[in-house]
Scaffold this motif. Structure first.
Motif, PDB file in Angstrom:
ATOM      1  N   PHE A   1       0.927  -1.359   0.074  1.00  0.00           N
ATOM      2  CA  PHE A   1      -0.040  -0.049   0.158  1.00  0.00           C
ATOM      3  C   PHE A   1       0.719   1.449   0.066  1.00  0.00           C
ATOM      4  N   GLY A   2       1.957   1.062   1.016  1.00  0.00           N
ATOM      5  CA  GLY A   2       2.772   2.405   1.062  1.00  0.00           C
ATOM      6  C   GLY A   2       3.652   2.511   0.030  1.00  0.00           C
ATOM      7  N   LEU A   3       3.945   1.400  -0.525  1.00  0.00           N
ATOM      8  CA  LEU A   3       4.870   1.547  -2.184  1.00  0.00           C
ATOM      9  C   LEU A   3       4.169   1.854  -3.223  1.00  0.00           C
ATOM     10  N   THR A   4       2.794   1.613  -3.328  1.00  0.00           N
ATOM     11  CA  THR A   4       2.212   2.120  -4.472  1.00  0.00           C
ATOM     12  C   THR A   4       1.698   3.624  -4.289  1.00  0.00           C
ATOM     13  N   ALA A   5       1.783   3.977  -2.972  1.00  0.00           N
ATOM     14  CA  ALA A   5       1.368   5.574  -2.972  1.00  0.00           C
ATOM     15  C   ALA A   5       2.766   6.253  -3.198  1.00  0.00           C
ATOM     16  N   ALA A   6       3.893   5.892  -2.762  1.00  0.00           N
ATOM     17  CA  ALA A   6       5.322   6.533  -2.730  1.00  0.00           C
ATOM     18  C   ALA A   6       5.767   6.498  -4.287  1.00  0.00           C
TER      19      ALA A   6
ATOM     20  N   ARG B   1       1.823  -3.317  -9.470  1.00  0.00           N
ATOM     21  CA  ARG B   1       1.405  -4.367 -10.078  1.00  0.00           C
ATOM     22  C   ARG B   1       2.299  -5.521  -9.639  1.00  0.00           C
ATOM     23  N   MET B   2       1.797  -6.743  -9.818  1.00  0.00           N
ATOM     24  CA  MET B   2       2.399  -7.849  -9.206  1.00  0.00           C
ATOM     25  C   MET B   2       3.947  -8.019  -9.553  1.00  0.00           C
ATOM     26  N   ASN B   3       4.341  -7.862 -10.559  1.00  0.00           N
ATOM     27  CA  ASN B   3       5.691  -7.783 -11.192  1.00  0.00           C
ATOM     28  C   ASN B   3       6.543  -6.755 -10.643  1.00  0.00           C
ATOM     29  N   GLU B   4       5.860  -5.813  -9.886  1.00  0.00           N
ATOM     30  CA  GLU B   4       6.445  -4.659  -9.382  1.00  0.00           C
ATOM     31  C   GLU B   4       6.751  -4.711  -7.908  1.00  0.00           C
ATOM     32  N   SER B   5       6.220  -5.984  -7.363  1.00  0.00           N
ATOM     33  CA  SER B   5       6.221  -6.056  -5.970  1.00  0.00           C
ATOM     34  C   SER B   5       7.440  -6.787  -5.492  1.00  0.00           C
ATOM     35  N   PRO B   6       8.275  -6.016  -4.547  1.00  0.00           N
ATOM     36  CA  PRO B   6       9.384  -6.608  -4.112  1.00  0.00           C
ATOM     37  C   PRO B   6       9.325  -7.701  -3.249  1.00  0.00           C
ATOM     38  N   ASP B   7      10.566  -8.695  -2.932  1.00  0.00           N
ATOM     39  CA  ASP B   7      10.347  -9.592  -1.824  1.00  0.00           C
ATOM     40  C   ASP B   7      10.341  -8.774  -0.648  1.00  0.00           C
ATOM     41  N   ILE B   8       9.461  -9.232   0.473  1.00  0.00           N
ATOM     42  CA  ILE B   8       9.080  -8.894   1.689  1.00  0.00           C
ATOM     43  C   ILE B   8       9.422  -9.726   2.699  1.00  0.00           C
ATOM     44  N   GLU B   9      10.290  -9.552   3.776  1.00  0.00           N
ATOM     45  CA  GLU B   9      10.553 -10.318   4.779  1.00  0.00           C
ATOM     46  C   GLU B   9       9.860  -9.622   6.099  1.00  0.00           C
ATOM     47  N   VAL B  10       9.280 -10.248   6.986  1.00  0.00           N
ATOM     48  CA  VAL B  10       8.665  -9.598   8.258  1.00  0.00           C
ATOM     49  C   VAL B  10       9.259 -10.433   9.507  1.00  0.00           C
TER      50      VAL B  10
END
Length: 720
Positions: free
Chosen positions: A638-643, A667-676
């Motif tokens: 959500f934040g990456l979309t806005a940024a 978009r899906m191909n723009e989504s990074p790897d995320i570790e929490v």
């Protein structure tokens, strides 16, 4: 731990042979609501056991994907010692006893649902558990110490007895004045249960969202609204629209034009050929650029209201360093556009919808239709996204008014274009950050905020709900206006920071504007974290210090941010990114939760490419650990979309964007790897729905600076 029973415990109530435990959260008076009959659930009971032994949890918060459905069931299940999936969850209708003890209205927002319900729901379950054990002890002539609860029964050495069997005895028992809650070391479900209880019904299409509700002979309405905020219809010609298949009527309603037909597509096609002449209203000629220019002017011409001052101004020595940051309006863009189905009769109004504040909506519907609040009934459904947008009551009021004027059951459905151009937007904002630097030592940190006030326009809805209904609406609006220049959302995340400098000051200047404003996911933190953490990064580089080390040097030893920042930096291998990648970091506290993020980026063909986001979070006890992870992941996207993409622009008082082609989503191909990663804690849970958003933009901007040398101070981020 043992908690004494608080004053809001109501009683053990009898209902058709069942048992109900109710509370009064707010202490507000309770008028009669005639639509609750003897066959209904107790209107104010959190937990009830039906005559056949089913455990029913009334969900007094809205489920919009954040996981409260599962979280509430998990907390109740813990004290009843039963699988959470065995609890029946039903959406509670409005009742004054469900009013939030912090916000004073029945509302879902502020990442507060689990936090504020942690003790309440567990106490309700523990109360029922205690009464059932006492009933079983009497029934079996055994000491309570020989009994345990398990999956809807009381178990003893020789067998088990069901809840249903024990109800006749339990109903005659007094409500305990004190109950013992489980200790964290004894938890079986809290912190362990990860199955989303609402997931299967959602993926199989069985969940009812507002847009799914059916009603016999209901018509569908499409509304034509003035493109300019505050404008209204001057005149219209619907002669061609009335010839279209399925169209039943076209008429004016409260400054808009309603087109009614047998289906949405018929109504939409007919609406396209209605010829409307608009009175543009008070915002004609207003543009977002002009508003931005005005904010920059106000930075220099207005002193503003002091929000916070720490230390002595004389401690601010050295050379002045300043930077000005800007963020635009943002839309909520929920997956499910606004909609509501309304039925109006001589005796009242019924609404089926998804809404975050049915309490507020009831007052607005009552005012608009002339009914009393007690004659308005809202059946809340699952929400296809909220993010603060569905706190507002406008689309429910529209449905009630169209149904009232047409005399028919009516479903009002917004298009994506309606939704994008008729939102209540995240405020645009400008902040001047400044610091004094003396021989590589920062001696002061100051922020001057220029932004419109959300609370100035929102408080009238709350006062309209809480003040006596015979008071004129104009008084509610006047009270709202009195609160505007002290809007805490404008400065949250800038004032009262954990950072320590010899002198710190925050001031706020309100920009007067009537563009509709609303609460957007993480509210003021969404922009103020960008301002603060970007500037902190600038100070680190200006004093030739590592950004993580600089932050740690200016955080108290006992600061919660310290541990979270250290965890994120460690897990991200801070300072050692893969070849060709660069890192940025940010740490922020919002809604009592601390989140730190490290973003890895590269610049490819002049564009920003985000490879990875490592997130660390301290949110107290995680009721459902996987849901915490999911909310951090969704907040990051959500934040990456806005940024990278989010910007609503206004020209001539009207929003220019209309759909996802010009208000893009990640978009899906723009989504990074995320570790929490979570910092383990035995403290009571804090919010997780929103805190994943604020650190993303500054961490990304800081990474872009590391990669390109360009310090981007305006969102969305665009390389020069």
């Amino acid at each position: 731990m043992t908690l004494s029973r608080r004053s809001f415990i109501k009683s053990g109530a009898v209902l058709g042979g069942g048992l109900a435990i109710g509370f009064n959260l707010s202490g507000c008076a309770k008028p009669e609501y005639p639509h609750f009959s003897a066959t209904d659930l107790q209107p104010n009971a959190f937990l009830q056991i039906s005559p056949n032994g089913d455990v029913i949890l009334q969900l007094h918060k809205s489920e919009m994907g954040q996981g409260v459905y599962t979280g509430m069931a998990t907390m109740a299940a813990e004290e009843l010692n039963m699988e959470p999936s065995l609890i029946t969850v039903q959406q509670a209708e409005f009742y004054p006893d469900f009013r939030d003890p912090e916000f004073y209205v029945m509302i879902t927002g502020g990442s507060s649902s689990i936090k504020l319900s942690y003790s309440i729901v567990r106490e309700a379950a523990a109360t029922i558990a205690a009464m059932l054990k006492t009933a079983a002890a009497q029934h079996l002539s055994l000491p309570e110490s020989a009994l345990t609860l398990k999956n809807g029964s009381v178990v003893y050495a020789g067998g088990e007895v069901t809840f249903a069997t024990l109800l006749p005895i339990a109903r005659g028992l007094p409500t305990p004045t004190e109950v013992k809650l489980k200790s964290p070391q004894d938890f079986q479900y809290i912190g362990r249960h990860n199955q989303r209880l609402d997931a299967l019904a959602k993926v199989t299409g069985k969940s009812d969202f507002g847009i799914d509700v059916q009603y016999p002979d209901a018509l569908t309405a499409v509304l034509l609204r003035c493109p300019q905020f505050g404008g209204k219809v001057k005149r219209f010609d619907a002669s061609e629209a009335l010839t279209k298949s399925g169209v039943t009527s076209v008429f004016e309603v409260d400054g808009a034009v309603a087109v009614l037909a047998n289906s949405y597509w018929q109504a939409r096609q007919a609406a396209n050929v209605v010829d409307v002449v608009w009175d543009k209203g008070p915002l004609a000629g207003v543009s977002s650029k002009a508003l931005r220019d005005e904010r920059h002017r106000l930075l220099g011409s207005e002193e503003g209201k002091n929000v916070e001052e720490k230390g002595e101004a004389s401690a601010a020595t050295g050379e002045l360093f300043e930077a000005v940051y800007d963020v635009p309006y943002l839309a909520h863009a929920t997956m499910e556009p606004m909609n509501a189905l309304a039925v109006v009769t001589k005796t009242g109004v019924e609404i089926w919808t998804g809404n975050q504040s049915p309490d507020i909506a009831m007052s607005e519907i009552a005012d608009a239709t002339g009914f009393k609040r007690e004659q308005v009934r809202i059946h809340n459904q699952m929400l296809g996204g909220g993010f603060g947008r569905r706190i507002m009551p406008d689309y429910l009021v529209e449905a009630a008014r169209v149904a009232q004027l047409s005399g028919k059951p009516v479903r009002v459905v917004w298009s994506r274009e309606d939704d994008m151009r008729g939102d209540f937007y995240r405020p645009n904002s400008t902040v001047a950050m400044s610091a004094m630097i003396d021989n590589a030592t920062v001696t002061s940190l100051q922020a001057k905020i220029v932004a419109p006030s959300i609370i100035g326009s929102f408080v009238q809805y709350v006062t309209n709900t809480l003040l006596p209904q015979w008071l004129p609406n104009g008084l509610h609006k006047k009270i709202g206006g009195l609160a505007s220049d002290t809007d805490p959302a404008a400065s949250e995340g800038l004032a009262h920071s954990d950072y320590e400098f010899p002198y710190m000051r925050t001031d706020y200047v309100e920009q007067k504007t009537t563009v509709p404003l609303g609460y957007w996911r993480s509210v003021g933190h969404s922009q103020n974290a960008f301002f603060m953490e970007s500037f902190i990064d600038e100070l680190a580089h200006r004093t030739a210090q590592d950004p993580v080390a600089f932050r740690l040097a200016h955080l108290a030893k006992d600061s919660r941010r310290r541990k979270v920042l250290e965890l994120a930096a460690s897990k991200a291998n801070w300072g050692n990114p893969p070849a060709g990648q660069f890192q940025g970091v940010a740490v922020h506290e919002s809604f009592s939760t601390v989140t730190a993020q490290v973003v890895n980026v590269s610049i490819v063909d002049g564009k920003i490419k985000v490879h990875k986001v490592v997130c660390a979070v301290e949110c107290g006890m995680a009721i459902n650990p996987d849901i915490v992870t999911m909310q951090m992941e969704s907040g990051i996207v959500f934040g990456l979309t806005a940024a990278l993409k989010g910007e609503i622009t206004v020209e001539d008082g009207a929003v220019q964007q209309s759909n996802f082609h010009d208000y893009e989503m990640l978009r899906m191909n723009e989504s990074p790897d995320i570790e929490v990663y979570r910092v383990d804690s035995a403290n009571a849970p804090t919010g997780v729905g929103e805190p994943g958003v604020p650190p993303l933009a500054p961490a990304l901007a800081n990474a872009v600076f590391a990669a390109s040398g360009q310090r981007l101070r305006q969102l969305p981020l665009r390389l020069g």
